[in-house]
Design a protein around this motif. Structure first.
Motif, PDB file in Angstrom:
ATOM      1  N   LEU A  17     -42.929  31.505 -12.827  1.00  0.00           N
ATOM      2  CA  LEU A  17     -43.245  30.601 -11.714  1.00  0.00           C
ATOM      3  C   LEU A  17     -42.561  31.187 -10.492  1.00  0.00           C
ATOM      4  CD1 LEU A  17     -44.440  27.923 -10.640  1.00  0.00           C
ATOM      5  CD2 LEU A  17     -42.262  26.854 -11.167  1.00  0.00           C
ATOM      6  N   GLU A  18     -43.378  31.566  -9.501  1.00  0.00           N
ATOM      7  CA  GLU A  18     -42.840  32.334  -8.385  1.00  0.00           C
ATOM      8  C   GLU A  18     -42.678  31.484  -7.135  1.00  0.00           C
ATOM      9  OE1 GLU A  18     -43.911  36.711  -7.812  1.00  0.00           O
ATOM     10  OE2 GLU A  18     -45.092  35.692  -6.318  1.00  0.00           O
ATOM     11  N   ASN A  19     -41.509  31.630  -6.493  1.00  0.00           N
ATOM     12  CA  ASN A  19     -41.215  30.969  -5.221  1.00  0.00           C
ATOM     13  C   ASN A  19     -41.599  29.490  -5.158  1.00  0.00           C
ATOM     14  OD1 ASN A  19     -40.368  33.460  -4.474  1.00  0.00           O
ATOM     15  ND2 ASN A  19     -41.730  33.679  -2.729  1.00  0.00           N
ATOM     16  N   PRO A  20     -41.164  28.671  -6.130  1.00  0.00           N
ATOM     17  CA  PRO A  20     -41.492  27.244  -5.999  1.00  0.00           C
ATOM     18  C   PRO A  20     -40.595  26.596  -4.938  1.00  0.00           C
ATOM     19  CG  PRO A  20     -40.174  27.601  -7.962  1.00  0.00           C
ATOM     20  CD  PRO A  20     -40.368  28.947  -7.335  1.00  0.00           C
ATOM     21  N   LEU A  21     -41.228  26.008  -3.945  1.00  0.00           N
ATOM     22  CA  LEU A  21     -40.461  25.326  -2.900  1.00  0.00           C
ATOM     23  C   LEU A  21     -39.969  23.988  -3.444  1.00  0.00           C
ATOM     24  CD1 LEU A  21     -39.588  25.678   0.008  1.00  0.00           C
ATOM     25  CD2 LEU A  21     -41.720  24.651   0.741  1.00  0.00           C
ATOM     26  N   GLU A  22     -40.847  23.355  -4.261  1.00  0.00           N
ATOM     27  CA  GLU A  22     -40.483  22.067  -4.872  1.00  0.00           C
ATOM     28  C   GLU A  22     -39.912  22.351  -6.253  1.00  0.00           C
ATOM     29  OE1 GLU A  22     -41.178  19.148  -3.263  1.00  0.00           O
ATOM     30  OE2 GLU A  22     -42.100  20.170  -1.559  1.00  0.00           O
ATOM     31  N   PHE A  23     -38.595  22.511  -6.320  1.00  0.00           N
ATOM     32  CA  PHE A  23     -37.972  22.850  -7.592  1.00  0.00           C
ATOM     33  C   PHE A  23     -36.696  22.041  -7.722  1.00  0.00           C
ATOM     34  CE2 PHE A  23     -35.810  25.889 -10.557  1.00  0.00           C
ATOM     35  CZ  PHE A  23     -36.805  25.916 -11.522  1.00  0.00           C
ATOM     36  N   ASN A  24     -36.493  21.430  -8.908  1.00  0.00           N
ATOM     37  CA  ASN A  24     -35.303  20.595  -9.054  1.00  0.00           C
ATOM     38  C   ASN A  24     -34.703  20.749 -10.442  1.00  0.00           C
ATOM     39  OD1 ASN A  24     -36.976  19.123 -10.739  1.00  0.00           O
ATOM     40  ND2 ASN A  24     -37.551  17.693  -9.110  1.00  0.00           N
ATOM     41  N   HIS A  25     -33.702  19.926 -10.759  1.00  0.00           N
ATOM     42  CA  HIS A  25     -32.990  20.083 -12.027  1.00  0.00           C
ATOM     43  C   HIS A  25     -33.889  19.803 -13.219  1.00  0.00           C
ATOM     44  CE1 HIS A  25     -32.815  15.981 -10.648  1.00  0.00           C
ATOM     45  NE2 HIS A  25     -32.496  15.569 -11.862  1.00  0.00           N
ATOM     46  N   VAL A  26     -34.847  18.861 -13.057  1.00  0.00           N
ATOM     47  CA  VAL A  26     -35.744  18.529 -14.170  1.00  0.00           C
ATOM     48  C   VAL A  26     -36.622  19.733 -14.500  1.00  0.00           C
ATOM     49  CG1 VAL A  26     -37.490  16.925 -14.980  1.00  0.00           C
ATOM     50  CG2 VAL A  26     -35.741  16.155 -13.379  1.00  0.00           C
ATOM     51  N   LEU A  27     -37.184  20.334 -13.443  1.00  0.00           N
ATOM     52  CA  LEU A  27     -38.055  21.491 -13.639  1.00  0.00           C
ATOM     53  C   LEU A  27     -37.258  22.689 -14.166  1.00  0.00           C
ATOM     54  CD1 LEU A  27     -40.374  21.311 -10.502  1.00  0.00           C
ATOM     55  CD2 LEU A  27     -40.763  20.436 -12.791  1.00  0.00           C
ATOM     56  N   ALA A  28     -36.004  22.811 -13.707  1.00  0.00           N
ATOM     57  CA  ALA A  28     -35.171  23.933 -14.173  1.00  0.00           C
ATOM     58  C   ALA A  28     -34.942  23.835 -15.675  1.00  0.00           C
ATOM     59  CB  ALA A  28     -33.845  23.953 -13.425  1.00  0.00           C
ATOM     60  N   LYS A  29     -34.674  22.616 -16.171  1.00  0.00           N
ATOM     61  CA  LYS A  29     -34.471  22.442 -17.617  1.00  0.00           C
ATOM     62  C   LYS A  29     -35.746  22.785 -18.372  1.00  0.00           C
ATOM     63  CE  LYS A  29     -31.186  18.713 -17.208  1.00  0.00           C
ATOM     64  NZ  LYS A  29     -31.102  17.267 -17.274  1.00  0.00           N
ATOM     65  N   LEU A  30     -36.882  22.360 -17.802  1.00  0.00           N
ATOM     66  CA  LEU A  30     -38.178  22.637 -18.422  1.00  0.00           C
ATOM     67  C   LEU A  30     -38.403  24.156 -18.519  1.00  0.00           C
ATOM     68  CD1 LEU A  30     -40.196  20.530 -19.330  1.00  0.00           C
ATOM     69  CD2 LEU A  30     -41.356  20.756 -17.129  1.00  0.00           C
ATOM     70  N   ALA A  31     -38.076  24.866 -17.442  1.00  0.00           N
ATOM     71  CA  ALA A  31     -38.257  26.325 -17.425  1.00  0.00           C
ATOM     72  C   ALA A  31     -37.389  26.979 -18.498  1.00  0.00           C
ATOM     73  CB  ALA A  31     -37.905  26.878 -16.051  1.00  0.00           C
ATOM     74  N   ARG A  32     -36.143  26.521 -18.603  1.00  0.00           N
ATOM     75  CA  ARG A  32     -35.239  27.097 -19.600  1.00  0.00           C
ATOM     76  C   ARG A  32     -35.775  26.849 -21.002  1.00  0.00           C
ATOM     77  NH1 ARG A  32     -30.073  23.791 -20.064  1.00  0.00           N
ATOM     78  NH2 ARG A  32     -31.661  22.393 -20.890  1.00  0.00           N
ATOM     79  N   ASP A  33     -36.189  25.599 -21.272  1.00  0.00           N
ATOM     80  CA  ASP A  33     -36.624  25.252 -22.627  1.00  0.00           C
ATOM     81  C   ASP A  33     -37.902  25.987 -23.026  1.00  0.00           C
ATOM     82  OD1 ASP A  33     -34.451  23.665 -22.739  1.00  0.00           O
ATOM     83  OD2 ASP A  33     -35.520  21.785 -22.270  1.00  0.00           O
TER      84      ASP A  33
END
Lengths: 223, 172
Positions: free
Chosen positions: A110-126
């Motif tokens: 996922l490249e250059n997401p302007l709308e990015f937060n802790h919820v999405l970060a956890k999703l990316a890691r998982d």
């Protein structure tokens, strides 16, 4: 020592989207010290070009850059191109779109997401989806560069905190936009990335992404 | 004025650079652009600390000086340069050394390729017809006014189509 790694530019453009042929990008990248590049054009500029090497340039792998306007469109695009390409890069968009991309098992970056937060970060890691830092915005000047730097700084903070894999890419639209690995690291320093992180984001993490594609293709042949 | 004794001089590093440009660029234009890029990236204060200065530049190769502890910043400034006076350019640092002599001997002398072979040959490659305006080893720049080519060049903001000898399908 640290710069003896294998470097990969995981997102560049080539003909017919841009003015440089795949071979030209491969030669220019090899001259700068890359061993591989991934050509990821937008869906409307897909050709029958094959991945591989020209013998003397950097190895070329093919990907696709998706920038859909809504999540349903993303699903359609993934169904259409998921099998065809080694690497699927989704350009960041609305929060719903980013979430949909991070929930898909086929998306790699996922490249250059302007709308990015802790919820999405956890999703990316998982889901083992890498966060892409396209340095194209840093080559502009003025307000656009300021916004790009702020976005990258915030995304890097979240990636560090939640252990999301990170890749650095040039997003080059011509061979003049390619930057050598040390220059990429110097640009990444502008938003706070350390040298070690930059090297990893240019070598091991993109290499893992390319190998993942190959492994999955291999599995299909066996089964 | 008496020069400063060596122990009091500021530490400096010399970057050997190579510039890939659409057409030849002059040292003074490149110097102005480096100045501009540094000013835009770090402001006046940061630029003065960076101490960037172009020592020499000719035929795509040159030496740039910077403060000893600002090499990464200097690289970042050089990396943000995309055009000089409207001519697209990309700059790569070939290496860093402590003296002008070392930078020249280690990174510039052995590396100069013959940048010749400019002939206007009608060429066909990847479905585009045009004239080859420059060739460096295997890389060829093509001037074309095909509708397709013009659109591609606009998207890349370049003046030439970038091809290689491996792309050529027909030569007249």
């Amino acid at each position: 020592m640290m710069f003896a790694s294998r470097f990969i530019d995981i997102h560049v453009h080539a003909m017919p989207q841009c003015a440089d042929s795949q071979n030209r990008m491969s030669l220019a990248a090899a001259r700068m010290g890359y061993t591989g590049i991934c050509v990821a054009n937008l869906p409307e500029f897909i050709t029958g070009a094959a991945s591989g090497t020209s013998g003397i340039g950097a190895e070329v792998r093919l990907g696709v850059e998706l920038c859909p306007d809504k999540p349903s469109r993303l699903e359609k695009d993934i169904a259409k191109y998921g099998q065809q390409f080694d690497v699927i890069i989704v350009r960041g968009g609305s929060e719903e779109l980013n979430e949909a991309a991070l929930k898909s098992s086929r998306v790699d970056i996922l490249e250059n997401p302007l709308e990015f937060n802790h919820v999405l970060a956890k999703l990316a890691r998982d889901n083992h989806i890498a966060l892409g830092f396209n340095i194209g915005g840093l080559l502009l000047r003025g307000s656009q560069r300021i916004q790009a730097l702020s976005m990258h700084r915030k995304n890097l903070m979240l990636a560090r905190k939640y252990g999301v894999p990170v890749v650095l890419a040039s997003g080059a639209r011509s061979h003049y936009d390619l930057r050598a690995p040390r220059e990429m690291a110097a640009l990444a320093m502008l938003f706070g990335m350390t040298l070690e992180e930059s090297v990893r984001a240019l070598s091991t993490t993109p290499l893992d992404i390319l190998n993942k594609g190959r492994l999955m293709q291999g599995l299909e042949v066996v089964v | 004025m008496k020069p400063l004794p060596p122990t009091l001089r500021e530490r400096r590093r010399y970057l050997a650079i190579e510039a890939y440009s659409e057409d030849a660029i002059s040292q003074s234009d490149l110097a102005a652009e480096i100045w501009n890029a540094a000013g835009s990236l770090f402001g006046d204060k940061g630029s003065s600390e960076c101490g960037l200065r172009i020592i020499s530049f000719k035929g795509g190769h040159g030496i740039v000086r910077c403060s000893g502890d600002m090499v990464r910043e200097a690289r970042a400034v050089l990396a943000t340069i995309t055009a000089v006076k409207g001519t697209r350019v990309g700059i790569m640092v070939r290496g860093v050394a402590g003296t002008i002599r070392a930078a020249t001997e280690k990174y510039i002398l052995g590396d100069i390729e013959l940048r010749a072979e400019t002939g206007e040959k009608e060429i066909r490659c990847s479905g585009i017809t045009g004239k080859a305006v420059r060739r460096v080893v295997d890389e060829i720049d093509i001037l074309s006014d095909d509708q397709n080519a013009v659109q591609m060049m606009n998207r890349s903001s370049t003046r030439y189509i970038g091809a290689t000898v491996f792309d050529i399908t027909d030569r007249r």
